[in-house]
Design a protein around this motif. Structure first.
Motif, PDB file in Angstrom:
ATOM      1  N   ASP A  49       0.837  -1.196   0.000  1.00  0.00           N
ATOM      2  CA  ASP A  49       0.000   0.000   0.000  1.00  0.00           C
ATOM      3  C   ASP A  49       0.877   1.253   0.000  1.00  0.00           C
ATOM      4  OD1 ASP A  49      -2.219  -1.636   0.113  1.00  0.00           O
ATOM      5  OD2 ASP A  49      -2.254  -1.637   2.316  1.00  0.00           O
ATOM      6  N   THR A  50       0.303   2.320  -0.515  1.00  0.00           N
ATOM      7  CA  THR A  50       1.021   3.597  -0.516  1.00  0.00           C
ATOM      8  C   THR A  50       1.244   4.068   0.919  1.00  0.00           C
ATOM      9  OG1 THR A  50       0.005   4.168  -2.627  1.00  0.00           O
ATOM     10  CG2 THR A  50       0.998   5.964  -1.359  1.00  0.00           C
ATOM     11  N   LYS A  51       2.487   4.375   1.235  1.00  0.00           N
ATOM     12  CA  LYS A  51       2.827   4.801   2.587  1.00  0.00           C
ATOM     13  C   LYS A  51       2.578   6.304   2.761  1.00  0.00           C
ATOM     14  CE  LYS A  51       4.516   0.688   3.435  1.00  0.00           C
ATOM     15  NZ  LYS A  51       3.827  -0.276   4.313  1.00  0.00           N
ATOM     16  N   GLU A  52       2.080   6.662   3.937  1.00  0.00           N
ATOM     17  CA  GLU A  52       1.890   8.064   4.305  1.00  0.00           C
ATOM     18  C   GLU A  52       3.147   8.529   5.046  1.00  0.00           C
ATOM     19  OE1 GLU A  52      -0.681  10.194   3.796  1.00  0.00           O
ATOM     20  OE2 GLU A  52      -1.730   8.743   2.526  1.00  0.00           O
ATOM     21  N   SER A  68       5.279  12.517  -4.903  1.00  0.00           N
ATOM     22  CA  SER A  68       4.574  11.341  -4.416  1.00  0.00           C
ATOM     23  C   SER A  68       4.281  10.386  -5.569  1.00  0.00           C
ATOM     24  CB  SER A  68       3.264  11.749  -3.731  1.00  0.00           C
ATOM     25  OG  SER A  68       3.517  12.617  -2.636  1.00  0.00           O
ATOM     26  N   ASP A  69       4.217   9.090  -5.246  1.00  0.00           N
ATOM     27  CA  ASP A  69       3.896   8.073  -6.253  1.00  0.00           C
ATOM     28  C   ASP A  69       3.190   6.915  -5.564  1.00  0.00           C
ATOM     29  OD1 ASP A  69       5.925   6.868  -4.844  1.00  0.00           O
ATOM     30  OD2 ASP A  69       7.434   7.112  -6.408  1.00  0.00           O
ATOM     31  N   ASP A  70       3.188   5.740  -6.221  1.00  0.00           N
ATOM     32  CA  ASP A  70       2.515   4.582  -5.641  1.00  0.00           C
ATOM     33  C   ASP A  70       3.212   4.071  -4.396  1.00  0.00           C
ATOM     34  OD1 ASP A  70       0.653   4.692  -7.652  1.00  0.00           O
ATOM     35  OD2 ASP A  70       1.695   3.244  -8.939  1.00  0.00           O
ATOM     36  N   LEU A  71       4.504   4.381  -4.261  1.00  0.00           N
ATOM     37  CA  LEU A  71       5.239   3.923  -3.086  1.00  0.00           C
ATOM     38  C   LEU A  71       4.885   4.740  -1.852  1.00  0.00           C
ATOM     39  CD1 LEU A  71       8.824   3.366  -4.571  1.00  0.00           C
ATOM     40  CD2 LEU A  71       7.242   1.611  -3.782  1.00  0.00           C
ATOM     41  N   ALA A  72       4.853   6.055  -2.016  1.00  0.00           N
ATOM     42  CA  ALA A  72       4.669   6.914  -0.843  1.00  0.00           C
ATOM     43  C   ALA A  72       3.991   8.221  -1.227  1.00  0.00           C
ATOM     44  CB  ALA A  72       6.026   7.199  -0.190  1.00  0.00           C
ATOM     45  N   ARG A  73       3.242   8.772  -0.264  1.00  0.00           N
ATOM     46  CA  ARG A  73       2.668  10.110  -0.409  1.00  0.00           C
ATOM     47  C   ARG A  73       3.322  10.990   0.652  1.00  0.00           C
ATOM     48  NH1 ARG A  73      -1.796  13.473   1.013  1.00  0.00           N
ATOM     49  NH2 ARG A  73      -2.328  12.109   2.784  1.00  0.00           N
TER      50      ARG A  73
END
Length: 435
Positions: A49-52, A68-73
């Motif tokens: 899941d995308t990390k906050e 930001s991308d699919d890895l992290a916001r």
């Protein structure tokens, strides 16, 4: 000779007709393909899941540039670190020091769980790129980063080898390295697997007292050679079948998986019309694909594999046969077979090391020692070494096989009638000296 042929026929058919042999032969190429594709498949399935991520940027220069991308916001936050740590909202917290441009190590990442390595690498890349840009701006030169990008050059070396006729031909060092590693490992696997098969067969027949009956009509030396040659033919059969599968893959399936543009580049490379500056793909990859599609090259490599497989197996099978005749249970055989396994492992280790410099003095020496030459020479062959070295290595290997079988036969004729005690090395030497 009739007795020898009967033993060879029995040993060969007994193993080839087993379901395990058929299943292994059919499934092993599929298994190898799946194994090579496993890393990419696992990476595609291992999605998270995308990390906050909360970003506390005391410099004020980094957080606006984080993408930001699919890895992290990434969310820029102006709160004390203690309150962020106490909150369950954030999967990670990045704290960037005020002097990060001059001290790039002043960056800390906090998380309760282990952070994905891909996320950390991407974050480091983004921060590093921003720091580089800030440092370039400090020189006061307009568009300095653009200038450096235009100046940067990637050089693709085209490898050419000069043969014995002083003719230069292009070759792929990458493919040679991969084939060298692969063939050496395959030979290592076959020597241990089929060598143990010879030893276990002798131990089993010795326990059943079958050998005492068989040697009444077949000489011990003939019986041993029949077992060795029969199992060797099984190994050769498996290699030939795998070769046919590999040829089908490289000749039919490989072009189907290439894009039209890449296929055109490979065709242009084979025709000698591909210009280095016109290639849209890596020239090293094009060289490798062109070699894999060359049936003559693949067949020559397969021929060398068979020659060294047969010579290496016959040499080591003599050792395994002598060891199998010297013991009467699998446990003692497993302990004693270190005599055969150790030089095979050393051969693989030397093969891995000489790939970096196939023409070194160590590589040449190890290519002529029969205990290591099968693996080492196979690792060197893809690098277009002088042909005389290959044939001298084969001549020494096959001559050593004759000497080893002669020595093993002397141990075998005594060992098959010995029961109840695992012999020492000194006793094996004494058996070999009996007249």
């Amino acid at each position: 000779m009739n007795n020898l042929s009967l033993v060879i026929r029995r040993e060969y058919l007994e193993r080839v007709q087993k379901k395990s042999f058929i299943i292994t032969t059919l499934l092993m190429p599929v298994f190898m393909l799946l194994l090579s594709a496993a890393p990419a498949l696992i990476m595609s399935l291992n999605t998270s899941d995308t990390k906050e991520i909360a970003v506390v940027d005391y410099s004020g220069a980094i957080s606006p540039t984080l993408v930001s991308d699919d890895l992290a916001r990434y969310v820029s936050i102006e709160q004390p670190l203690d309150s962020l740590v106490a909150s369950d909202r954030w999967d990670g917290i990045v704290v960037i020091g005020a002097d990060v441009v001059s001290k790039p190590d002043n960056v800390k990442f906090y998380s309760r769980d282990a952070a994905p390595q891909e996320l950390l690498m991407d974050l480091s890349r983004q921060i590093g790129s921003t720091i580089e840009h800030e440092r370039m701006e400090g020189y006061g030169i307009p568009d300095l980063d653009k200038i450096l990008d235009e100046v940067k050059v990637d050089v693709n070396l085209t490898t050419l080898r000069i043969n014995e006729k002083n003719e230069a031909t292009e070759s792929s060092t990458l493919l040679s390295t991969l084939i060298g590693f692969g063939t050496a490992f395959v030979l290592y696997m076959f020597l241990i697997m089929y060598g143990q098969m010879v030893m276990m067969s002798i131990i089993e027949e010795k326990n059943n007292r079958v050998l005492e009956i068989v040697v009444s009509s077949v000489k011990p030396a003939q019986l041993m050679m029949g077992k060795i040659i029969g199992v060797c033919l099984v190994a050769v059969t498996q290699v030939v079948l795998w070769t046919l599968v590999f040829l089908a893959i490289s000749g039919l399936m490989l072009p189907a998986f290439m894009s039209p543009e890449l296929s055109a580049e490979v065709a242009a490379y084979n025709a000698g019309t591909l210009e280095a500056d016109a290639a849209t793909s890596d020239i090293t990859m094009i060289q490798a694909l062109a070699s894999l599609g060359n049936m003559g090259y693949i067949l020559s490599m397969c021929a060398y594999i068979l020659l060294f497989l047969i010579g290496g197996f016959l040499f080591y099978a003599g050792i395994y046969a002598a060891l199998g005749s010297a013991v009467d249970n699998v446990q003692d055989g497993g302990q004693l077979q270190i005599i055969a396994i150790l030089p095979i492992i050393l051969g693989l280790i030397f093969a891995i090391s000489v790939v970096n410099d196939p023409s070194s003095q160590l590589a040449v020496i190890m290519s002529f020692i029969p205990f290591t030459s099968p693996m080492v020479m196979l690792a060197r062959v893809p690098f277009d070494i002088p042909g005389w070295q290959i044939w001298v290595s084969l001549a020494i290997l096959y001559a050593s096989f004759v000497a080893m079988v002669w020595l093993a036969a002397k141990i075998y004729r005594v060992g098959i009638f010995m029961y109840g005690k695992k012999p020492t090395i000194k006793e094996l030497i004494r058996w070999a000296t009996y007249k």
